[in-house]
Structures are given as C-alpha cells and as structure tokens.
Design an enzyme around this catalytic site. Structure first.
Site, PDB file in Angstrom:
ATOM      1  N   ASP A 371       0.849  -1.206   0.000  1.00 22.34           N
ATOM      2  CA  ASP A 371       0.000   0.000   0.000  1.00 22.34           C
ATOM      3  C   ASP A 371       0.880   1.251   0.000  1.00 22.34           C
ATOM      4  O   ASP A 371       2.070   1.207  -0.347  1.00 22.34           O
ATOM      5  CB  ASP A 371      -0.960  -0.058   1.202  1.00 22.34           C
ATOM      6  CG  ASP A 371      -2.277   0.653   0.960  1.00 22.34           C
ATOM      7  OD1 ASP A 371      -2.294   1.895   1.077  1.00 22.34           O
ATOM      8  OD2 ASP A 371      -3.283  -0.009   0.627  1.00 22.34           O
ATOM      9  N   ASP A 372       0.312   2.354   0.382  1.00 20.94           N
ATOM     10  CA  ASP A 372       0.952   3.673   0.407  1.00 20.94           C
ATOM     11  C   ASP A 372       2.346   3.624   1.052  1.00 20.94           C
ATOM     12  O   ASP A 372       2.532   2.948   2.069  1.00 20.94           O
ATOM     13  CB  ASP A 372       0.028   4.589   1.242  1.00 20.94           C
ATOM     14  CG  ASP A 372       0.342   6.048   1.068  1.00 20.94           C
ATOM     15  OD1 ASP A 372       1.321   6.368   0.389  1.00 20.94           O
ATOM     16  OD2 ASP A 372      -0.424   6.872   1.614  1.00 20.94           O
ATOM     17  N   ARG A 446      -5.860  16.332   3.582  1.00 20.21           N
ATOM     18  CA  ARG A 446      -4.782  15.364   3.879  1.00 20.21           C
ATOM     19  C   ARG A 446      -3.427  15.880   3.360  1.00 20.21           C
ATOM     20  O   ARG A 446      -2.655  15.133   2.776  1.00 20.21           O
ATOM     21  CB  ARG A 446      -5.087  13.994   3.266  1.00 20.21           C
ATOM     22  CG  ARG A 446      -4.435  12.857   4.033  1.00 20.21           C
ATOM     23  CD  ARG A 446      -4.422  11.566   3.237  1.00 20.21           C
ATOM     24  NE  ARG A 446      -4.037  10.432   4.070  1.00 20.21           N
ATOM     25  CZ  ARG A 446      -3.572   9.303   3.589  1.00 20.21           C
ATOM     26  NH1 ARG A 446      -3.433   9.115   2.294  1.00 20.21           N
ATOM     27  NH2 ARG A 446      -3.254   8.320   4.386  1.00 20.21           N
ATOM     28  N   LYS A 479      -4.061  -0.733  -6.681  1.00 19.61           N
ATOM     29  CA  LYS A 479      -5.114  -0.096  -5.872  1.00 19.61           C
ATOM     30  C   LYS A 479      -5.028   1.398  -6.161  1.00 19.61           C
ATOM     31  O   LYS A 479      -4.003   2.027  -5.929  1.00 19.61           O
ATOM     32  CB  LYS A 479      -4.861  -0.381  -4.395  1.00 19.61           C
ATOM     33  CG  LYS A 479      -5.847   0.294  -3.453  1.00 19.61           C
ATOM     34  CD  LYS A 479      -5.603  -0.188  -2.023  1.00 19.61           C
ATOM     35  CE  LYS A 479      -6.382   0.603  -0.997  1.00 19.61           C
ATOM     36  NZ  LYS A 479      -6.027   0.206   0.373  1.00 19.61           N
ATOM     37  N   TRP A 480      -6.118   1.962  -6.688  1.00 25.81           N
ATOM     38  CA  TRP A 480      -6.166   3.359  -7.128  1.00 25.81           C
ATOM     39  C   TRP A 480      -6.935   4.156  -6.077  1.00 25.81           C
ATOM     40  O   TRP A 480      -8.151   4.049  -5.995  1.00 25.81           O
ATOM     41  CB  TRP A 480      -6.848   3.436  -8.501  1.00 25.81           C
ATOM     42  CG  TRP A 480      -6.984   4.787  -9.102  1.00 25.81           C
ATOM     43  CD1 TRP A 480      -7.532   5.898  -8.538  1.00 25.81           C
ATOM     44  CD2 TRP A 480      -6.588   5.187 -10.421  1.00 25.81           C
ATOM     45  NE1 TRP A 480      -7.507   6.949  -9.408  1.00 25.81           N
ATOM     46  CE2 TRP A 480      -6.928   6.537 -10.582  1.00 25.81           C
ATOM     47  CE3 TRP A 480      -5.982   4.521 -11.496  1.00 25.81           C
ATOM     48  CZ2 TRP A 480      -6.701   7.241 -11.769  1.00 25.81           C
ATOM     49  CZ3 TRP A 480      -5.755   5.215 -12.670  1.00 25.81           C
ATOM     50  CH2 TRP A 480      -6.102   6.561 -12.798  1.00 25.81           C
ATOM     51  N   ASP A 481      -6.216   4.957  -5.313  1.00 29.17           N
ATOM     52  CA  ASP A 481      -6.823   5.665  -4.178  1.00 29.17           C
ATOM     53  C   ASP A 481      -7.144   7.125  -4.554  1.00 29.17           C
ATOM     54  O   ASP A 481      -6.650   7.647  -5.569  1.00 29.17           O
ATOM     55  CB  ASP A 481      -5.841   5.614  -3.000  1.00 29.17           C
ATOM     56  CG  ASP A 481      -6.534   5.620  -1.647  1.00 29.17           C
ATOM     57  OD1 ASP A 481      -7.688   6.027  -1.573  1.00 29.17           O
ATOM     58  OD2 ASP A 481      -5.880   5.239  -0.654  1.00 29.17           O
ATOM     59  N   ASN A 483      -7.853  10.452  -1.966  1.00 24.01           N
ATOM     60  CA  ASN A 483      -8.078  10.741  -0.553  1.00 24.01           C
ATOM     61  C   ASN A 483      -8.522  12.142  -0.177  1.00 24.01           C
ATOM     62  O   ASN A 483      -8.320  12.568   0.967  1.00 24.01           O
ATOM     63  CB  ASN A 483      -6.817  10.379   0.229  1.00 24.01           C
ATOM     64  CG  ASN A 483      -6.714   8.878   0.406  1.00 24.01           C
ATOM     65  OD1 ASN A 483      -7.640   8.250   0.907  1.00 24.01           O
ATOM     66  ND2 ASN A 483      -5.613   8.291  -0.019  1.00 24.01           N
ATOM     67  N   CYS A 529     -10.509   2.944  -4.815  1.00 26.95           N
ATOM     68  CA  CYS A 529     -10.602   3.246  -3.384  1.00 26.95           C
ATOM     69  C   CYS A 529     -10.676   4.751  -3.265  1.00 26.95           C
ATOM     70  O   CYS A 529     -10.154   5.468  -4.123  1.00 26.95           O
ATOM     71  CB  CYS A 529      -9.335   2.706  -2.715  1.00 26.95           C
ATOM     72  SG  CYS A 529      -9.114   3.176  -1.004  1.00 26.95           S
ATOM     73  N   ASP A 551     -12.793   2.035   5.041  1.00 29.77           N
ATOM     74  CA  ASP A 551     -11.636   1.859   5.917  1.00 29.77           C
ATOM     75  C   ASP A 551     -12.055   1.254   7.249  1.00 29.77           C
ATOM     76  O   ASP A 551     -11.207   0.900   8.067  1.00 29.77           O
ATOM     77  CB  ASP A 551     -10.949   3.208   6.171  1.00 29.77           C
ATOM     78  CG  ASP A 551     -10.023   3.587   5.023  1.00 29.77           C
ATOM     79  OD1 ASP A 551      -9.700   2.707   4.203  1.00 29.77           O
ATOM     80  OD2 ASP A 551      -9.628   4.761   4.942  1.00 29.77           O
TER      81      ASP A 551
HETATM   82  C1  DGJ Z   1      -6.983   5.349   2.253  1.00 28.85           C
HETATM   83  C2  DGJ Z   1      -7.363   3.939   1.957  1.00 28.85           C
HETATM   84  O1  DGJ Z   1      -8.712   3.748   2.171  1.00 28.85           O
HETATM   85  C3  DGJ Z   1      -6.515   2.988   2.800  1.00 28.85           C
HETATM   86  O2  DGJ Z   1      -6.904   1.683   2.567  1.00 28.85           O
HETATM   87  C4  DGJ Z   1      -5.065   3.205   2.478  1.00 28.85           C
HETATM   88  O3  DGJ Z   1      -4.795   2.816   1.170  1.00 28.85           O
HETATM   89  C5  DGJ Z   1      -4.705   4.663   2.691  1.00 28.85           C
HETATM   90  N1  DGJ Z   1      -5.570   5.556   1.995  1.00 28.85           N
HETATM   91  C6  DGJ Z   1      -3.272   4.922   2.271  1.00 28.85           C
HETATM   92  O4  DGJ Z   1      -2.943   6.241   2.336  1.00 28.85           O
END
Ligand code: DGJ
Length: 728
Positions: A371-372, A446, A479-481, A483, A529, A551
């Site tokens: 992940d990140d 963020r 996984k394409w986030d 935020n 995501c 989450d």
């Molecule tokens: C938000 C996502 O929902 C999490 O699963 C994770 O990938 C974090 N971002 C990483 O910054």
C-alpha cells in the site's frame, strides 16, 4: 421484440423481463410518460393519462393543442418523459439550454425514432454493454425548434432483467452556440406520492447507510458537489411503495453510471404525483455546445422490482456482472490478498514485505499488496504524491517482486494518481498543475491537492510515470486511491467562458485515462478506493471490478456498510478484509463478514498466533469452497442490520442452479433466551438440502417456510457462523 412502436396509438412499449415502460407521443409532439411497472399487454389505450386530475388554475396550457380540438393540455401537470425548463412545467426540469439570447426556455418535441437490437457504448464515458441477443435499444429523437437542439433519448431494455439503461444526447443542429445548463440522464414521472424515498448516505468509515422515509410534498434530493460521487451520498436512490421490505413491494431504483457531481431528486407536486430526476449536478455546470457538436449525459440505470428490495438488488447484481464490469473480470476469481496498510502503514521495507509474503504464503494467501509509502520519499502522508518513482532507500522493488513471484504469490501496488503533494518534485516543477483558482488561497485535504486531470499534459505525465513502473516490474494489481475531494475547482487552461465545464471535464479526463490504462494493462486487476468507499459507483465499475468498501473493517459496522452497498452492487465488487482494527468481535465473525466481499487480510501475518493461523487456514479453505456461490449466486438479505433491535444481520447466497446456499448469521448483541428462527429464501422447495454444520437434512420448502432454529449456535456478542447447504 422488446420494444414496439404502435403506429395507431403512437405509443412505444418497452418490455423488460417482467415489466413494461410506455411512452406516448401526443398532439404537437409532446413526449409523455404513460406507464412503468409490472408487465402489461401491448397496445393498451393510455389516452386518459394525457390529462391529469387536479384543476389547473395557475398552470398554463398549450394553446396549439387546444386549437387542434383537444381538451386543454397542461405541460405542468402532465406526465412528461423528459421535461424542459420554462415552457409551462414548473417542476424539476430534466433539460435547460441557455440559448444565444440569454434565456433558458427549452421545449422539445418528437421528431423521429429508431429501434434496434443490442446497445451502443458511449464514447468517453463509462457505459453498460449488451449484444443483440440480450437487449434492444430505442432512440427517441426530439428537437427544440428555437435553439435547434436535437435531443436523443436513449433507452436500452434487457430481455432477461427488469432494467432499462438511459442516457441523453444533445446535439447543436443550429448555427449558434448554446450552453447546456441542466441535462439529466433520466426523468420518471409517477402517478402518486405513496412511496418511501430510499437512499444511501454516509461518511468516512460509515459508508452507504440506509435511509428510508416517506415522500413529502416538495423536493427531496441527494447530491454531490465534491468532484467525486463521495462518501456522503451514493448515486443510488429508490422509490418504494410504503411497507416495502425484502420480499414485498414495488420499487423503482436508479443508479448513475458516473463518478462525479450528481443529483437525484424526487419532487412531489400539488397533484400528489412524483417526479424522479437523476443526472449530473447542474450546480456549477454550464457546457458550451458549438454548432455541430454534442453533449452526452452519463448513463443511468433504472430498475423495477415488483417483489421488494431483494429482487431489485438481484437485478442490479446480475446486470452489473453481465453488462457493466469488464468482461475479463466479471467471472474471474480474484486473488485472496493481504494488504500492508493496516499491518505496517508507512513503516515497511523490502525485507518486512518479503516476511509478510512468506507468512501469507504458508496460510494460503495468494497476493501481497504493497500500500501507500513505496514512492518518492514517502514515510508519512505529508509528501511525494506525484513522484511515482521508487523510494530506493526504502525499497528494492525488483528483489521484492521477484521474491514474491518466486513464492507463487501475485504482487499488487498502491497509487493515488490524481493527487499531488505540495512537497513533491512534480509540484515544484509544475506549480500550476493542480486544481486551483489563481489568486485564491488553496484548501488542502490530507496535506495534498488534486492534480488537474482535465489537462492532457498532466494525464500524459502521470500515465508515463505509472507505466515506467508497471512496464518494468512484474505487477498484477493496482489499488487506485483518492483521498480528498475538490475545492477551488478551476483549471489553469479553462477560460472564463468555460470555467463551469471544469468538474465534468475532469471526469472525462479521468475516464479517458482509465480507458487507456485498462487497454494497455488488460491483465492487471484494478481496485478503486477513496479513503475507504468514497467513490463506490457504477462509473468506476466499468473499469475496475472491485472497490474498497470502507476503511472501517469492524465486522459489526461492516454488516451495515455491506448491507447498504449490496442494495445496488454485487459481492464481487466489494473490497472487504479481515483486520485487527477496532474489533470487538471474534475472528470468525471478521472472516464471515469479509467473505461477503472480495476477501483478504489487512494485518501483520508475522504476529499470528497458532490459533489465528489455524483460523486463517480455515477461512482460506472456506473462501475457495464458497467463492462461486457468493460471487455468482443470488443474494437474499434475510434479517437487516437496521431491523428492530438491530441485534443481528442474516443473509444468504444461493447458487443460480439452487444446488448450494451459504447462510451467514452475525449477532451484534447478546440476546437472552430468545429463539433464532431463520427462514431461508431463494431455495428450490422441491430440492432436499444437507447442512453438515447442523447435521440437518431438510427440504427447501421446510427451510423456507418452517425455518430452522439456530439459537444454540450463536450466544455471544459479535459472533458469526456460516451454514452451507448442498442439494443431496
Ligand atoms: C486510504 C485507503 O482507504 C486505505 O486503505 C489506504 O490505502 C490509505 N488511503 C493509504 O494512504
């Protein structure tokens, strides 16, 4: 033939599996909505529907219709198929065009139509697909003679599903530019207000919570102005007759195939009729259409159920599996994954991830997702978004991917392609590439900005950066986030005349990117995501077969989140993991709940006790055993986590041939001295089933009618159990 045009009555009848939809062309070319509901014979006389009951003082009438010898016709209380602004109908308009003279009076009339088998896809927007064996399409062409806007209403009807997919194309056939001010994807005028308004609201960690309230006079609506569908309202809504439950009641449901700003509204007028309208949010939206050009709305899915919410959901699920989710993935088993986020957050290196993979492999897990934290110099969330090159001090990606693959595991990686950190090389090189309004202070979310995906140069840069990793390392999953949501929504490239095109241009840019991405990497599994489940919509599902649902992995909360999500989206789309976070439940419950989604783990496997390892191995075995039943079967929600004392949630999946059923019972509270009778649904009453866990042999008829008492099976708070039934 699913669509029939009757020359005599001038009615179109669209027949889906068990439902009919009737449109009438009335004097003067008015396009009226005459019926939607349970199937009726073709050719019925609907002329009585043209005029509605209540007296129409203060509602203007159409003089030309009256002069043609008809009783006065009031567009403002007639059932309109695609109502326009300013020409007699004061209710919510589906279409308003700002013309060269500066007003938005719009009035469309029928011109022609076309009916053909199959369904065209939409260029540049996510859309459903269907060939000539499964669906038929009607194109209904209308014109606004004043602006020469040619408005084509698209309807695709599915032979075997009670679903209609709609969209609208607005072409400028005149010689002056105009601006589309409002363009809904669909409108549905319903004869009564005796419905509940159902939608899914939420927030981060509490996505898609059910709301069901009686319709009231006036306008009730859900929407997003965030530049994303968002956590707060899902682009899904339904109208259901009062008293509707999982098995009874008439439901009209809509779901937009779009991931940006939207509105879905239900307006009840003085005549106690209801207008449901869904489409792009017209707030901060104005789209110029030059002569010869067109504007196309996103698609919207309309589902009818005469048998409650359960039937509605099963229709959506089947429709999305067979006609929306990329064909390559819809019926492909997904790898059981372990994700590094909750196990390590930013605190990992090559050896730690290899150790995760080794432990995971021993347990039967099939993919490691990093992940990140693997790029730029990212050790926390303050920097590096946009610098999509490997953080070499932290990570040897070649050694990691080679080692993981040598173990027989797949490997996945995290990206947040639409974001840029102010502290990044990309931002320093291109300070105008993020969404902003020059001269205004910028709002951070963020500690990051959104990069301007409406710009091709920006998209190309990100595509190249992603390609330079994906082309050179063996990567199976992304996984394409996403935020944060948009603020100061402006692009350095849009002039003042086109500033309000920004939100939709961004979406078109995003979809163009995704189209190119999935074409270049067809074997790569893409999971979307957005800070959990903040962009869980049908638009994304056209590219990415699974979406991280939330989450919040606490299984009790997840029962509610997944219940809401399941109203519209199938199990195979719902990212769901077992984690250590916030859990008051037993381990088994976390597994049973995550099993109703894509399934995986989000924890450090090096810390597993022997007991946990045994449980994981059992869950992995169950995952394989139940996979087809859950992912390709039909969902029956038996007890809602929102029901009564909210002490439990019970659901089952039944295979399409009804030979297997997996019943899951989850309890949230200790319930003293109560029976726990479960009446199953969807089984074949004639078949005999055996459940090993209960050592019970019983007919489908008994299981569905008499039920089974499971009170001695679940006695604790936060427990869940699976009961698998097979035909014998
Ligand atoms: C938000 C996502 O929902 C999490 O699963 C994770 O990938 C974090 N971002 C990483 O910054």
């Amino acid at each position: 033939m699913s669509i029939i045009y009757n020359e005599q009555t001038k009615n179109f009848q669209l027949d889906a599996k068990n439902s009919s939809y009737v449109i009438g062309i009335f004097e003067g070319g008015y396009i009226l909505h005459l019926y939607y509901g349970a199937k009726i014979p073709a050719g019925e006389d609907f002329s009585g529907e043209y005029y509605r009951g209540y007296q129409a003082s203060f509602i203007p009438y159409n003089k030309a219709v009256r002069d043609a010898g008809y009783p006065a016709f009031y567009p403002g209380n007639a059932p309109m198929e695609y109502p326009t602004n300013g020409a007699g109908d004061y209710r919510t308009a589906a279409l308003a065009i700002l013309n060269a003279d500066g007003n938005t009076v719009t009035d469309i009339r029928y011109e022609s139509h076309k009916i053909y088998r199959g369904k065209p896809r939409i260029d540049g927007l996510p859309s459903l697909y269907a060939d000539e064996n499964s669906a038929e399409t009607l194109e209904l062409v209308a014109r606004d003679p004043y602006t020469n806007a040619v408005v084509t209403l698209y309807y695709t009807v599915f032979d075997e599903l009670d679903a209609i997919v709609r969209s609208v194309d607005i072409k400028n056939d005149g010689d002056k530019a105009f601006k589309v001010d409002t363009a809904a994807s669909l409108c549905l005028d319903i004869h009564s207000m005796d419905y509940d308004w159902i939608h899914l609201w939420g927030q981060h960690c509490q996505e898609r919570a059910l709301s069901m309230t009686p319709l009231e006079h006036g306008n009730q609506s859900i929407s997003s102005k965030r530049g994303a569908s968002g956590h707060f309202h899902n682009p899904f809504a339904a109208l259901a007759t009062h008293g509707t439950d999982e098995t009874h009641g008439e439901v009209y449901a809509v779901n937009l195939v779009y991931s940006g700003n939207f509105t879905i509204s239900a307006e009840v007028d003085a005549g106690c009729t209801t207008r449901l309208v869904a489409g792009i949010n017209d707030h901060d939206f104005l789209w110029e259409v030059k002569p010869g050009d067109s504007f196309r709305t996103p698609e919207c899915v309309l589902v009818y159920s005469g048998a409650g919410l359960g039937e509605m959901s099963r229709t959506f699920h089947r429709l999305y599996l067979d006609h929306l989710i990329p064909e390559k993935w819809a019926y492909t088993k997904r790898p059981l994954l372990i994700n590094s986020w909750e196990a390590a957050y930013f605190n990992f290196d090559t050896d730690k991830l290899i150790a995760f993979a080794e432990r995971a492999k021993e347990l039967g897990i099939e993919m490691l997702v990093m992940d990140d934290g693997w790029f730029g110099r990212r050790d926390n969330d303050t920097n590096s978004l946009g610098d999509w090159y490997i953080y070499e001090k932290k990570l040897d990606l070649k050694r990691l991917t080679d080692t993981v693959h040598a173990m027989g595991l797949k490997f996945g990686i995290w990206y947040e392609p639409e974001m840029i950190s102010p502290d990044s090389d990309l931002f320093r090189a291109h300070p105008d590439w993020h969404i902003h309004v020059p001269g205004r202070p910028e709002t951070e979310g963020r500690q990051q900005y959104i990069i301007d995906f409406s710009r091709k140069d920006v998209r190309d840069n990100i595509f190249e950066q992603m390609s330079s990793v994906l082309d050179n390392y063996d990567i199976d999953y992304v996984k394409w986030d996403f935020n944060r949501n948009m603020t100061e929504a402006g692009s350095a490239l849009l002039d003042a005349e086109h500033g309000l095109e920004f939100y939709h241009r961004y979406m078109l840019g995003l979809y163009e990117f995704l189209e190119k991405f999935v074409k270049k990497y067809p074997d790569l599994l893409l999971e979307s995501c957005s800070g959990g489940g903040g962009r869980f919509d049908a638009g994304w599902l056209a590219y990415s077969p699974q979406v991280w649902a939330s989450d919040n992995t606490n299984p009790i909360d997840r029962c509610r989140i997944q219940y809401g999500t399941s109203l519209c989206y199938p199990a195979s789309t719902m990212g769901a993991h077992v984690s250590h976070r916030d859990n008051i439940s037993d381990y088994n419950m976390r597994g049973c709940v995550a099993m109703a989604g894509t399934f995986g783990y989000e924890m450090d496997p090096r810390t597993f006790s022997e007991e946990e390892k045994a449980l994981v191995k059992q869950q992995v075995a169950n995952y394989h055993k139940y996979y087809d039943t859950i992912h390709y079967g039909d969902l029956y929600r038996i007890v809602s986590p929102y029901d009564g004392n909210q002490s439990r949630s019970i659901w089952s999946y039944v295979s399409r041939d009804k030979k297997q059923a997996l019943l899951t019972v989850a309890t949230f509270q200790r319930v003293f001295n109560q029976n726990l009778f479960v009446r199953m649904q969807g089984l074949d009453p004639e078949k005999t089933y055996f459940c090993e866990a209960l050592n019970l042999r019983a007919s489908g008829a008994r299981l569905m009618n008499a039920g089974i008492n499971l009170c001695d099976q679940l006695r604790q708070i936060g427990q869940a159990k699976e009961f698998f039934f097979e035909e014998v």
